[in-house]
Write a protein that holds these residues in place. Structure first.
Motif, PDB file in Angstrom:
ATOM      1  N   UNK A 228       0.859  -1.134  -0.031  1.00 51.27           N
ATOM      2  CA  UNK A 228      -0.195   0.075   0.027  1.00 51.27           C
ATOM      3  C   UNK A 228       0.735   1.358   0.070  1.00 51.27           C
ATOM      4  N   UNK A 229       1.929   1.024   0.712  1.00 47.36           N
ATOM      5  CA  UNK A 229       2.828   2.457   0.521  1.00 47.36           C
ATOM      6  C   UNK A 229       3.542   2.582  -0.865  1.00 47.36           C
ATOM      7  N   UNK A 230       3.749   1.506  -1.423  1.00 52.62           N
ATOM      8  CA  UNK A 230       4.331   1.802  -2.937  1.00 52.62           C
ATOM      9  C   UNK A 230       3.084   2.127  -3.903  1.00 52.62           C
ATOM     10  N   UNK A 231       1.944   1.854  -3.533  1.00 56.70           N
ATOM     11  CA  UNK A 231       0.849   2.640  -4.367  1.00 56.70           C
ATOM     12  C   UNK A 231       0.829   4.033  -3.735  1.00 56.70           C
ATOM     13  N   UNK A 232       1.032   4.311  -2.489  1.00 57.70           N
ATOM     14  CA  UNK A 232       0.773   5.881  -2.146  1.00 57.70           C
ATOM     15  C   UNK A 232       1.795   6.779  -2.822  1.00 57.70           C
ATOM     16  N   UNK A 233       2.964   6.071  -2.995  1.00 64.21           N
ATOM     17  CA  UNK A 233       4.323   6.835  -3.444  1.00 64.21           C
ATOM     18  C   UNK A 233       3.929   7.081  -4.985  1.00 64.21           C
ATOM     19  N   UNK A 234       3.453   6.175  -5.653  1.00 60.77           N
ATOM     20  CA  UNK A 234       2.803   6.148  -7.235  1.00 60.77           C
ATOM     21  C   UNK A 234       2.146   7.191  -7.414  1.00 60.77           C
ATOM     22  N   UNK A 266      14.131  -4.819  -1.804  1.00 59.27           N
ATOM     23  CA  UNK A 266      15.338  -4.772  -2.130  1.00 59.27           C
ATOM     24  C   UNK A 266      16.063  -3.324  -2.195  1.00 59.27           C
ATOM     25  N   UNK A 267      15.446  -2.458  -1.621  1.00 65.19           N
ATOM     26  CA  UNK A 267      15.762  -1.012  -1.785  1.00 65.19           C
ATOM     27  C   UNK A 267      14.910  -0.155  -0.585  1.00 65.19           C
ATOM     28  N   UNK A 268      15.703   0.844  -0.268  1.00 65.47           N
ATOM     29  CA  UNK A 268      14.874   1.773   0.720  1.00 65.47           C
ATOM     30  C   UNK A 268      13.830   2.442   0.318  1.00 65.47           C
ATOM     31  N   UNK A 269      13.000   2.951   1.190  1.00 63.08           N
ATOM     32  CA  UNK A 269      11.822   3.808   1.118  1.00 63.08           C
ATOM     33  C   UNK A 269      11.892   4.891  -0.077  1.00 63.08           C
ATOM     34  N   UNK A 270      13.321   5.613   0.238  1.00 68.16           N
ATOM     35  CA  UNK A 270      13.632   6.976  -0.311  1.00 68.16           C
ATOM     36  C   UNK A 270      14.167   6.598  -1.844  1.00 68.16           C
ATOM     37  N   UNK A 271      14.764   5.554  -1.990  1.00 59.11           N
ATOM     38  CA  UNK A 271      15.292   5.000  -3.222  1.00 59.11           C
ATOM     39  C   UNK A 271      14.445   4.573  -4.086  1.00 59.11           C
ATOM     40  N   UNK A 272      13.181   3.815  -3.595  1.00 58.71           N
ATOM     41  CA  UNK A 272      11.898   3.366  -4.348  1.00 58.71           C
ATOM     42  C   UNK A 272      11.218   4.730  -4.931  1.00 58.71           C
ATOM     43  N   UNK A 273      10.963   5.802  -3.935  1.00 58.56           N
ATOM     44  CA  UNK A 273      10.364   6.886  -4.240  1.00 58.56           C
ATOM     45  C   UNK A 273      10.891   7.558  -5.472  1.00 58.56           C
ATOM     46  N   UNK A 274      12.230   7.768  -5.506  1.00 55.70           N
ATOM     47  CA  UNK A 274      13.047   8.449  -6.334  1.00 55.70           C
ATOM     48  C   UNK A 274      13.050   7.676  -7.657  1.00 55.70           C
ATOM     49  N   UNK A 275      13.014   6.149  -7.643  1.00 55.74           N
ATOM     50  CA  UNK A 275      13.015   5.423  -8.809  1.00 55.74           C
ATOM     51  C   UNK A 275      11.518   5.827  -9.397  1.00 55.74           C
ATOM     52  N   UNK A 276      10.475   5.961  -8.798  1.00 60.44           N
ATOM     53  CA  UNK A 276       9.030   6.258  -9.117  1.00 60.44           C
ATOM     54  C   UNK A 276       9.118   7.414  -9.801  1.00 60.44           C
ATOM     55  N   UNK A 277       9.577   8.487  -9.231  1.00 63.38           N
ATOM     56  CA  UNK A 277       9.627   9.853  -9.672  1.00 63.38           C
ATOM     57  C   UNK A 277      10.345  10.112 -10.938  1.00 63.38           C
ATOM     58  N   UNK A 278      11.555   9.314 -11.076  1.00 63.32           N
ATOM     59  CA  UNK A 278      12.224   9.567 -12.322  1.00 63.32           C
ATOM     60  C   UNK A 278      11.773   8.837 -13.622  1.00 63.32           C
ATOM     61  N   UNK A 279      11.171   7.927 -13.199  1.00 59.93           N
ATOM     62  CA  UNK A 279      10.503   6.707 -14.142  1.00 59.93           C
ATOM     63  C   UNK A 279       9.407   7.726 -14.689  1.00 59.93           C
ATOM     64  N   UNK A 280       8.735   8.182 -13.801  1.00 57.80           N
ATOM     65  CA  UNK A 280       7.323   9.141 -14.367  1.00 57.80           C
ATOM     66  C   UNK A 280       7.890  10.077 -15.210  1.00 57.80           C
ATOM     67  N   UNK A 281       8.967  10.709 -14.744  1.00 56.49           N
ATOM     68  CA  UNK A 281       9.456  12.116 -15.534  1.00 56.49           C
ATOM     69  C   UNK A 281       9.958  11.542 -16.856  1.00 56.49           C
ATOM     70  N   UNK A 282      10.551  10.776 -16.949  1.00 57.77           N
ATOM     71  CA  UNK A 282      11.012   9.887 -18.375  1.00 57.77           C
ATOM     72  C   UNK A 282       9.951   9.935 -19.246  1.00 57.77           C
TER      73      UNK A 282
END
Length: 326
Positions: A228-234, A266-282
């Motif tokens: 549910x956290x990953x969904x919130x972050x997205x 396999x990653x931190x919450x912060x790194x996961x959130x950054x990945x989501x943001x950067x994928x969306x930006x791309x």
């Protein structure tokens, strides 16, 4: 650059039954009515046992095991068919390869699913006890009992999304009977068949009931809170949510959230959130003409310069250069 996910050491293609794939047969008993086989988990995978009962093309698997590492099963034709399953304890993630959607199957969950045409992976979490009862139902058995109507069975990807639902106390009581009773011969066959029919009847009714009232998520399950956290972050990537606010929202303490999030993803919450943001930006840079400053705001950067620097660190190219080369 993008952080690499934790490696999963065991990825297996299901070309043969799972108990033969991950276990060694250690014993068997065959009667006129029922066949029982026992398997020991391969030492390199973990420890535990799988008991398999077969009669009239019915296959009952009782798994009690603990894997050293995550195990990914790439599903092929062997797993196709109709399955009634109960996960008493453990964590399993079903991934639909057609759309990438993930389905969480965890402590006290159950399903009645038609896996025909399912393509994807089933990941069983390592480092945890996995106790599951799985019943593969033959078309002959279902036809014999007028249960061959496909509407009784869910499919991965069903529009209502209610494919995995919590076990009820009634179901748990029957499952306990199935795993503990020790009848013999024809008595055991009759007993198992009657219990399977009872489980199917209750599960069909549970699906109908939950469809009418809506499915309540088992919020006590940690892995479901993590997803549910990953969904919130997205969904809310523009908010720059803190760990503390996420903990409060899903009901986890900070230590558990950080530890379990790292274990599962396999990653931190912060790194996961950054990945989501950067994928969306791309995606926005490549697929739209939205100005860079608006993309920056969309993913939670108030300053476009800061966004451009973060984007270049992650993807190795600036937003402007990426768009210019399209």
């Amino acid at each position: 650059m993008e952080e690499k996910r934790r490696k999963t050491k065991n990825t297996l293609s299901c070309l043969i039954p799972i108990h033969e794939l991950i276990g060694i047969e250690t014993g068997s008993s065959v009667s006129e009515w029922i066949t029982k086989k026992q398997y020991q988990i391969l030492p390199e995978l973990g420890r535990g046992t799988i008991e398999v009962y077969t009669f009239e093309d019915i296959y009952i698997s009782i798994k009690k095991l603990s894997l050293e590492n995550d195990l990914i099963l790439s599903m092929n034709n062997d797993y196709e068919g109709k399955h009634l399953s109960f996960l008493i304890k453990g964590e399993t993630i079903l991934t639909n390869s057609r759309n990438g959607n993930e389905y969480i199957y965890a402590d006290q969950d159950s399903y009645l699913l038609n896996f025909t045409d399912f393509k994807g992976d089933i990941k069983v979490s390592g480092g945890k006890i996995h106790h599951e009862v799985n019943i593969k139902l033959s078309d002959e058995f279902l036809l014999k009992h007028d249960l061959n109507n496909d509407t009784f069975f869910k499919r991965i990807g069903d529009p209502d999304g209610h494919v995995i639902i919590p076990m009820t106390n009634e179901l748990y009581s029957i499952i306990s009977d199935v795993t503990k009773r020790a009848y013999k011969g024809i008595s055991y066959k009759i007993f198992l068949e009657s219990k399977i029919l009872e489980l199917i009847a209750i599960q069909i009714d549970n699906y109908k009931t939950r469809k009418n009232i809506g499915v309540k998520v088992n919020t006590s399950c940690t892995i479901k809170k993590l997803y549910s956290i990953t969904q919130i972050l997205r969904e809310r990537m523009n908010e720059n949510l803190s760990i503390k606010s996420l903990c409060k929202e899903v009901g986890l303490n900070e230590y558990i959230l950080k530890k379990e999030f790292k274990r599962v993803f396999g990653t931190s919450v912060g790194a996961y959130a950054l990945k989501v943001k950067m994928q969306k930006a791309k995606e926005l840079l490549e697929g739209t003409e939205v100005p860079i400053y608006e993309i920056s705001e969309t993913i939670g950067y108030k300053n476009a310069t800061h966004f451009s620097a973060a984007f270049k660190r992650f993807h190795g190219i600036s937003p402007k250069k990426l768009r210019d080369r399209l």
